[in-house]
Design a protein around this motif. Structure first.
Motif, PDB file in Angstrom:
ATOM      1  N   GLU A  75       0.834  -1.198   0.000  1.00  0.00           N
ATOM      2  CA  GLU A  75       0.000   0.000   0.000  1.00  0.00           C
ATOM      3  C   GLU A  75       0.874   1.257   0.000  1.00  0.00           C
ATOM      4  OE1 GLU A  75      -2.629  -0.108   3.289  1.00  0.00           O
ATOM      5  OE2 GLU A  75      -3.533  -2.030   2.752  1.00  0.00           O
ATOM      6  N   THR A  76       0.409   2.264  -0.718  1.00  0.00           N
ATOM      7  CA  THR A  76       1.139   3.533  -0.798  1.00  0.00           C
ATOM      8  C   THR A  76       0.205   4.681  -0.445  1.00  0.00           C
ATOM      9  OG1 THR A  76       0.633   3.789  -3.163  1.00  0.00           O
ATOM     10  CG2 THR A  76       2.693   2.671  -2.577  1.00  0.00           C
ATOM     11  N   VAL A  77       0.811   5.806  -0.100  1.00  0.00           N
ATOM     12  CA  VAL A  77       0.078   7.031   0.188  1.00  0.00           C
ATOM     13  C   VAL A  77       0.593   8.117  -0.749  1.00  0.00           C
ATOM     14  CG1 VAL A  77      -0.344   8.843   1.888  1.00  0.00           C
ATOM     15  CG2 VAL A  77      -0.411   6.450   2.580  1.00  0.00           C
ATOM     16  N   SER A  78      -0.296   8.876  -1.347  1.00  0.00           N
ATOM     17  CA  SER A  78       0.091   9.933  -2.270  1.00  0.00           C
ATOM     18  C   SER A  78       0.344  11.225  -1.506  1.00  0.00           C
ATOM     19  CB  SER A  78      -1.011  10.149  -3.313  1.00  0.00           C
ATOM     20  OG  SER A  78      -0.674  11.216  -4.180  1.00  0.00           O
ATOM     21  N   VAL A  79       1.553  11.769  -1.670  1.00  0.00           N
ATOM     22  CA  VAL A  79       1.922  13.056  -1.087  1.00  0.00           C
ATOM     23  C   VAL A  79       2.419  13.946  -2.219  1.00  0.00           C
ATOM     24  CG1 VAL A  79       3.412  14.264   0.539  1.00  0.00           C
ATOM     25  CG2 VAL A  79       2.534  11.997   1.115  1.00  0.00           C
ATOM     26  N   LEU A  80       1.685  15.018  -2.505  1.00  0.00           N
ATOM     27  CA  LEU A  80       2.010  15.937  -3.591  1.00  0.00           C
ATOM     28  C   LEU A  80       2.112  15.188  -4.932  1.00  0.00           C
ATOM     29  CD1 LEU A  80       4.688  18.187  -1.827  1.00  0.00           C
ATOM     30  CD2 LEU A  80       2.243  18.629  -2.116  1.00  0.00           C
ATOM     31  N   GLY A  81       1.235  14.209  -5.114  1.00  0.00           N
ATOM     32  CA  GLY A  81       1.202  13.465  -6.362  1.00  0.00           C
ATOM     33  C   GLY A  81       2.220  12.349  -6.471  1.00  0.00           C
ATOM     34  N   VAL A  82       2.991  12.109  -5.409  1.00  0.00           N
ATOM     35  CA  VAL A  82       4.016  11.067  -5.416  1.00  0.00           C
ATOM     36  C   VAL A  82       3.600   9.958  -4.462  1.00  0.00           C
ATOM     37  CG1 VAL A  82       6.448  10.525  -5.001  1.00  0.00           C
ATOM     38  CG2 VAL A  82       5.803  12.765  -5.925  1.00  0.00           C
ATOM     39  N   GLN A  83       3.709   8.707  -4.927  1.00  0.00           N
ATOM     40  CA  GLN A  83       3.325   7.565  -4.110  1.00  0.00           C
ATOM     41  C   GLN A  83       4.490   7.123  -3.221  1.00  0.00           C
ATOM     42  OE1 GLN A  83       0.202   6.341  -4.066  1.00  0.00           O
ATOM     43  NE2 GLN A  83      -0.411   7.850  -5.624  1.00  0.00           N
ATOM     44  N   TRP A  84       4.211   6.959  -1.911  1.00  0.00           N
ATOM     45  CA  TRP A  84       5.236   6.539  -0.952  1.00  0.00           C
ATOM     46  C   TRP A  84       4.741   5.330  -0.169  1.00  0.00           C
ATOM     47  CZ3 TRP A  84       9.776   8.864  -1.649  1.00  0.00           C
ATOM     48  CH2 TRP A  84       9.792  10.149  -2.195  1.00  0.00           C
ATOM     49  N   SER A  85       5.626   4.364   0.023  1.00  0.00           N
ATOM     50  CA  SER A  85       5.272   3.151   0.757  1.00  0.00           C
ATOM     51  C   SER A  85       5.528   3.264   2.254  1.00  0.00           C
ATOM     52  CB  SER A  85       6.071   1.949   0.210  1.00  0.00           C
ATOM     53  OG  SER A  85       5.748   1.695  -1.124  1.00  0.00           O
ATOM     54  N   PHE A  86       6.536   4.046   2.657  1.00  0.00           N
ATOM     55  CA  PHE A  86       6.938   4.067   4.060  1.00  0.00           C
ATOM     56  C   PHE A  86       5.902   4.729   4.970  1.00  0.00           C
ATOM     57  CE2 PHE A  86       8.261   8.239   2.684  1.00  0.00           C
ATOM     58  CZ  PHE A  86       8.162   9.040   3.815  1.00  0.00           C
ATOM     59  N   LEU A  87       4.899   5.354   4.382  1.00  0.00           N
ATOM     60  CA  LEU A  87       3.877   6.025   5.185  1.00  0.00           C
ATOM     61  C   LEU A  87       2.746   5.089   5.587  1.00  0.00           C
ATOM     62  CD1 LEU A  87       3.683   9.415   3.243  1.00  0.00           C
ATOM     63  CD2 LEU A  87       4.856   8.947   5.401  1.00  0.00           C
ATOM     64  N   THR A  88       2.784   3.847   5.142  1.00  0.00           N
ATOM     65  CA  THR A  88       1.762   2.868   5.533  1.00  0.00           C
ATOM     66  C   THR A  88       2.443   1.664   6.178  1.00  0.00           C
ATOM     67  OG1 THR A  88       1.781   1.617   3.447  1.00  0.00           O
ATOM     68  CG2 THR A  88       0.367   3.577   3.558  1.00  0.00           C
ATOM     69  N   ARG A  89       1.721   1.005   7.065  1.00  0.00           N
ATOM     70  CA  ARG A  89       2.282  -0.167   7.732  1.00  0.00           C
ATOM     71  C   ARG A  89       2.525  -1.299   6.749  1.00  0.00           C
ATOM     72  NH1 ARG A  89      -0.287  -3.058  13.171  1.00  0.00           N
ATOM     73  NH2 ARG A  89       1.342  -4.674  13.377  1.00  0.00           N
TER      74      ARG A  89
END
Length: 324
Positions: free
Chosen positions: A168-182
């Protein structure tokens, strides 16, 4: 300092120009991407039109200068396979590689430097010998084999971590990041650990060698004579004196890991830049290959410039020389 930075930027421009020529000639002189771009059943007329459209009918030197003209405006071309701008394609994959690279190099540094300093401070202790045995293991075992063992142990046998993918990823400013989800962190753990083992061994050995050398210097003798505690000596004197080679290795290892995390991303099906370049080589996607190698060269140039500036901040002698 400003003159130093401008000088290095000029050198970087010349280096990038030379690299662009070598990369372009090396990539465009190999294979025939037309066989990938169009169907084998296409007529000869369609084939010739496609060759002219991509400029493959021009001499190689003319193709190179056309490439430089596009590059000056920030255009790396379009992917033959994905039919999208190459720069956007690479940048969309970059956060995934950046995540596991930062986790691996930072983790290896924060753990390896204290372990290496302890191994150099107490070289004859059982703990120090165990630490050095760990570093030998990190240097000796191939990355792909470690990756397979990690998957077999933690994903197949124990079933506590996922074997691949980004999760799972979280979008921050249009960029997907994995480290923000467990779930994303769980997917990051094995590939980051796989990348970190060699870096950890390198940091341990470098910190140990530097610590053993510094402990024999007059600086440490004078500090002890002044009544400073051993912890203060290690923190204020030893760490400061070994910081410059550590910063150098950190910068170079970060750049090399970011650029060449190909094996790890392939083993763990991690959708990063390394996986993209492997797919591009297999399909002769020339624009992606050229853009990737150019960006890798740019990364190393920026890192080297950053390390040089960090030298000035860490070494008082260099600061005095710049201001003189």
């Amino acid at each position: 300092m400003l003159a130093f930075i401008l000088q290095r930027l000029l050198q970087a421009l010349v280096v990038m120009l030379v690299i662009s020529a070598l990369v372009f000639v090396g990539v465009y002189a190999v294979g025939n991407p037309i066989d990938v771009v169009i169907s084998p059943d296409a007529t000869q007329q369609i084939r010739e039109q496609t060759i002219r459209a991509y400029g493959f009918d021009q001499p190689l030197w003319r193709q190179y200068f056309a490439f430089l003209e596009r590059l000056a405006s920030g255009d790396f071309g379009r992917s033959f396979v994905y039919n999208t701008p190459v720069l956007g394609l690479i940048l969309s994959r970059l956060p995934a590689t950046l995540e596991i690279t930062l986790a691996a190099v930072l983790g290896a540094t924060l753990l390896g430097v204290p372990l290496g300093m302890y191994a150099g401070y107490r070289p004859d202790s059982i703990a120090a010998k165990s630490i050095m045995a760990l570093s030998v293991l990190g240097f000796s075992v191939p990355t792909f084999w470690i990756g397979l063992v990690l998957i077999f142990t933690f994903a197949v046998n124990l079933g506590v971590l996922p074997a691949g993918g980004r999760g799972e990823t979280v979008s921050v400013l249009g960029v997907q990041w994995s480290f923000l989800t467990r779930n994303g962190l769980a997917h990051m753990l094995l590939p980051s650990l796989n990348l970190a083992l060699f870096k950890l061994a390198l940091m341990i050995r470098l910190a140990r060698a530097g610590t053993r050398e510094v402990m024999l210097t007059d600086t440490v003798r004078f500090a002890r004579a002044a009544g400073e505690s051993e912890a203060t000596i290690l923190r204020r004197h030893v760490l400061q004196l070994i910081a410059i080679p550590l910063v150098t290795v950190f910068g170079l290892e970060f750049g090399s890991t970011l650029a060449f995390a190909v094996v790890t991303e392939t083993i763990f099906s991690w959708p990063g830049v390394g996986k993209l370049i492997i797919d591009s080589i297999a399909s002769l996607d020339r624009p992606v290959m050229v853009a990737y190698l150019m960006l890798v060269a740019l990364v190393f140039i920026v890192i080297n410039l950053t390390v040089d500036i960090a030298y000035v901040g860490l070494d008082p002698r260099l600061r005095a020389r710049r201001t003189a």
